[in-house]
Design an enzyme around this catalytic site. Structure first.
Site, PDB file in Angstrom:
ATOM      1  N   ALA A 195       0.973  -1.150  -0.042  1.00  0.00           N
ATOM      2  CA  ALA A 195      -0.022   0.158   0.052  1.00  0.00           C
ATOM      3  C   ALA A 195       0.868   1.307  -0.049  1.00  0.00           C
ATOM      4  CB  ALA A 195      -1.024  -0.132   1.221  1.00  0.00           C
ATOM      5  N   SER A 227       3.594  -7.560   6.027  1.00  0.00           N
ATOM      6  CA  SER A 227       2.584  -8.833   5.576  1.00  0.00           C
ATOM      7  C   SER A 227       2.712  -8.955   4.308  1.00  0.00           C
ATOM      8  CB  SER A 227       0.928  -8.458   6.054  1.00  0.00           C
ATOM      9  OG  SER A 227       1.020  -8.517   7.426  1.00  0.00           O
ATOM     10  N   ALA A 270       2.492 -12.556   1.294  1.00  0.00           N
ATOM     11  CA  ALA A 270       1.233 -13.009   0.649  1.00  0.00           C
ATOM     12  C   ALA A 270       1.357 -14.028  -0.245  1.00  0.00           C
ATOM     13  CB  ALA A 270       0.482 -11.630  -0.061  1.00  0.00           C
ATOM     14  N   GLY A 285      -1.598 -16.403  -2.123  1.00  0.00           N
ATOM     15  CA  GLY A 285      -2.599 -16.688  -2.978  1.00  0.00           C
ATOM     16  C   GLY A 285      -2.432 -15.708  -4.115  1.00  0.00           C
ATOM     17  N   GLU A 338     -10.012 -19.323  -5.148  1.00  0.00           N
ATOM     18  CA  GLU A 338     -10.071 -19.309  -3.596  1.00  0.00           C
ATOM     19  C   GLU A 338     -11.552 -19.207  -3.106  1.00  0.00           C
ATOM     20  OE1 GLU A 338      -7.379 -16.351  -2.084  1.00  0.00           O
ATOM     21  OE2 GLU A 338      -5.728 -17.292  -3.018  1.00  0.00           O
ATOM     22  N   ASP A 342      -0.080  -0.504  14.971  1.00  0.00           N
ATOM     23  CA  ASP A 342       0.417   0.896  15.268  1.00  0.00           C
ATOM     24  C   ASP A 342      -0.466   2.079  14.655  1.00  0.00           C
ATOM     25  OD1 ASP A 342       2.495  -0.536  16.491  1.00  0.00           O
ATOM     26  OD2 ASP A 342       4.209   0.263  15.278  1.00  0.00           O
ATOM     27  N   HIS A 349      -7.509 -16.911   9.208  1.00  0.00           N
ATOM     28  CA  HIS A 349      -7.305 -17.799   8.234  1.00  0.00           C
ATOM     29  C   HIS A 349      -7.513 -19.251   8.740  1.00  0.00           C
ATOM     30  CE1 HIS A 349      -5.721 -19.678   4.606  1.00  0.00           C
ATOM     31  NE2 HIS A 349      -5.444 -18.398   4.082  1.00  0.00           N
ATOM     32  N   ARG A 381     -14.151 -17.518   4.198  1.00  0.00           N
ATOM     33  CA  ARG A 381     -13.370 -17.787   5.451  1.00  0.00           C
ATOM     34  C   ARG A 381     -13.856 -17.943   6.588  1.00  0.00           C
ATOM     35  NH1 ARG A 381      -7.953 -14.680   4.026  1.00  0.00           N
ATOM     36  NH2 ARG A 381      -7.712 -16.052   1.997  1.00  0.00           N
ATOM     37  N   HIS A 415      -5.317 -13.424  11.043  1.00  0.00           N
ATOM     38  CA  HIS A 415      -4.622 -13.228   9.767  1.00  0.00           C
ATOM     39  C   HIS A 415      -4.969 -11.904   9.280  1.00  0.00           C
ATOM     40  CE1 HIS A 415      -3.509 -14.276   5.774  1.00  0.00           C
ATOM     41  NE2 HIS A 415      -4.520 -14.027   5.199  1.00  0.00           N
ATOM     42  N   ARG A 452     -13.410 -10.354   4.975  1.00  0.00           N
ATOM     43  CA  ARG A 452     -12.955 -10.163   3.686  1.00  0.00           C
ATOM     44  C   ARG A 452     -12.980 -11.278   2.721  1.00  0.00           C
ATOM     45  NH1 ARG A 452      -7.439 -10.718   1.729  1.00  0.00           N
ATOM     46  NH2 ARG A 452      -6.845 -11.648   3.643  1.00  0.00           N
ATOM     47  N   SER A 499      -7.490  -8.304  -0.481  1.00  0.00           N
ATOM     48  CA  SER A 499      -6.717  -7.120   0.210  1.00  0.00           C
ATOM     49  C   SER A 499      -5.650  -6.571  -0.523  1.00  0.00           C
ATOM     50  CB  SER A 499      -6.036  -7.913   1.642  1.00  0.00           C
ATOM     51  OG  SER A 499      -4.953  -7.215   1.954  1.00  0.00           O
TER      52      SER A 499
END
Ligand code: FAD
Ligand code: SIN
Length: 550
Positions: A31, A60, A64, A66, A135, A246, A267, A313, A376, A411, A416
């Site tokens: 991001a 993270s 990742a 998938g 997925e 944070d 997850h 999920r 997750h 989600r 994401s």
């Protein structure tokens, strides 16, 4: 944070420093980097500081597996991706945000391709360029991936692009600088005089330069929170050590609105192994036909959802939790051997998962994999509008730290990374306009923000057991605010967190700052916000399941 590092004795803050920059981005995951690159290209005069509390690549994003969901195949449509996202979100998604994200997705993924992300190729007539995975919760194959290391491929590509912009003087990295607090107009004026918060505009942030042990006050016209999630609030998680919430904590302390923090996504399939408690077994394995079974070898997902192992999920994680409680077993199996994939196909499609499991003595081509659910993904975060603007002027939030409304109560897999690039780009576009408006009004950055004040704090000469407190919080959340909740457990969590909070606040004001103390303080605040959110939501929906409101 590892146990080995948390017991460090802090040294006095050596000195303080001040920096100025048009833009401060806190976080160097997908991001933060995507936003920085877009903004630098939109406005060649913009100087961007990117602060990151660890090595730039850590976060993270790098893990990742998938992939990134986007409408790509000829038989897929925006309507289907929108419907799948809304269905997974259990009625709490913001439909406008879902539509924006899904429709802008292919453009942003195309930009990743142009930047050089090596997505796995295909020669299928339906999607002639890239191989698409499926997925849980997706009605179509729409996950672009780079083998099973998608995050690493995107992150390294973005980092190399950002390094080029660094060479041109547009981007500067502040590695191993941890944001302590935001500087708002209210903070710059001194302590708020009333209970009613009036943060005013965001003027930058205080960062602890961990290596030099100094506080840097950064004055910026625009500040972007891109600090990722908060999985480390839970004992078992797929998240790396930096995921301590944070950005959510510092924005909340500054007076920004946060929301939906009760929706921590578990997850379903984290590897269960004594030597490896955070390794993810991608949902893409179930997309290729892997089946969840109990230790007696019985498949059980059909009892819970018509989509079986490919249900959303929240449903899969709850079903596993129920099966483990029913049988008293410590894990379930994920069996890829019944998928029909050949040994070669498995090795080719999932090289990272294959190798990792093999290194632990599990050959996934011939035997099932022991798995358990683990914390997750944080679906909530700093509340933002469709342009990634928070409720504080000049403060933006993107990626997992933000609460855009895309995910609702749960989600959809691989949405994401999509959200990170779509709303990272939107933040860049809006910030570019804000900066040019401010320039045309003759604004310069010379507000003279106050230097960090250490007050009466002294260097910490004794070891305080940050590790023990950290473990206490994580265990508390796992046991009392986990996959299945109840009013009684939430009340217990509230009482215990209050005591821990008071203890840590007293450390915080008495001793000079360390990275570990900053993270612990943030983690406790985020834990409290998760519990508050869970108590306020008096219904079972998506990831928030409580026995008192079934
Ligand atoms: P991150 O990548 O987590 O980056 C956060 C950055 O902020 C880091 O640089 C960190 O050091 C920095 N930071 C944090 N706090 C501070 C501070 N106080 N001061 C300074 N810097 C700070 N999603 C998908 O869509 N598809 C997938 O296949 C997928 N697989 C996943 C697999 C795993 C194992 C995990 C853990 C997550 C997965 N996700 C996946 C989720 C996705 O990876 C993350 O949501 C996404 O990468 C978050 O990106 P980000 O840029 O918001 O944050
Ligand atoms: C996975 O590969 O299962 C993770 C996908 C995600 O978190 O979106």
């Amino acid at each position: 944070m590892t146990v080995a590092t948390v017991k460090a004795i802090s040294q006095p803050i050596a000195h303080k420093a001040k920096r100025r920059s048009s833009v401060l981005i806190i976080g160097s995951g997908i991001a933060g980097l995507f936003c920085a690159i877009k903004l630098a290209r939109l406005n060649k005069n913009t100087k961007i500081l990117i602060a990151s509390k660890a090595d730039l690549i850590e976060g993270s994003s790098k893990y990742a597996q998938g992939g990134i969901a986007s409408v790509w195949s000829k038989i897929d449509t925006f309507d289907q991706h929108i419907a799948d996202t809304l269905e997974a979100g259990a009625g709490l998604c913001d439909p406008k945000i879902v539509e924006i994200c899904v429709k802008e997705g292919p453009k942003r993924v195309g930009e990743l391709v142009e930047m050089g992300v090596p997505f796995t190729r295909s020669h299928s007539p339906l999607n002639p360029d890239f191989d698409l995975h499926r997925e849980g919760g997706h009605s179509q194959r729409r996950i672009l991936h780079a083998d099973d290391l998608t995050g690493l491929a995107i992150e390294t590509t973005l980092l190399s692009q950002a390094r080029e912009l660094e060479a041109q003087g547009q981007i500067e990295f502040l590695e191993h600088h941890i944001a302590v607090d935001l500087i708002t107009e209210e903070k710059a004026r001194g302590k708020p005089s009333t209970q009613i918060r009036q943060p005013g505009r965001c003027l930058g942030a205080y960062l602890l330069d961990v290596r030099e042990n100094r506080i840097v006050a950064v004055e910026s016209q625009v500040t972007v929170i891109a600090t990722g999630g908060a999985g480390k609030a839970y004992l078992y998680t797929t998240n790396p050590d930096v995921a301590t919430g944070d950005g959510i904590a510092i924005a909340y302390r500054a007076g920004a609105e946060v929301g939906n923090l009760e929706f921590m996504q578990f997850h379903p399939t984290c590897l269960f192994h004594p030597k490896e408690r955070t390794f993810l077994i991608s949902e893409a394995l179930r997309g290729e036909g892997a089946i969840l079974k109990n230790l007696a070898g019985e498949s059980f997902m059909e009892k819970h959802h018509p989509l079986g192992c490919l249900a959303p999920r929240d449903i899969v994680a709850r079903a596993i939790d129920k099966e483990m409680k029913r049988t008293g077993d410590k894990h379930v199996w994920l069996d890829l051997t019944c998928s029909g994939l050949s040994k070669e196909d498995i090795q080719k499609k999932f090289p990272n998962i294959f190798q990792k499991c093999l290194s632990l003595g599990i050959d996934i081509t011939i035997e099932p994999i022991p798995v358990v659910p683990a914390a997750h993904y944080m679906c909530g975060g700093v509340k933002v509008d469709e342009h990634s603007r928070s409720t504080i002027e000049s403060l933006y939030a993107i990626g997992e730290a933000s609460f855009t409304g895309l995910h609702g109560a749960n989600r959809l897999a691989s949405n994401s990374l999509l959200e990170a690039v779509v709303f990272g780009a939107r933040a860049a576009e809006t910030a570019a306009v804000e900066l040019s408006n401010r320039a045309s009004q003759g604004e310069t950055i010379a507000n003279e923000i106050p230097e960090w004040d250490s007050g009466q704090a002294v260097a910490l000469e004794e070891q305080i057991d940050i590790a023990a407190t950290w473990l206490e919080v994580r265990t508390l959340l796992w046991n009392y605010v986990g996959i299945v909740r109840s009013n009684r457990r939430l009340e217990r969590a509230t009482r215990r967190l209050k005591i821990i909070h008071e203890e840590v606040q007293s450390y915080y004001w008495t001793y000079l700052l360390t990275k570990e103390l900053i993270e612990l303080r943030n983690l406790i605040l985020v834990a409290e916000l998760i519990v508050n959110g869970a108590q306020a939501r008096r219904q079972s929906v998506g990831l928030h399941y409580t026995v008192d409101y079934p």
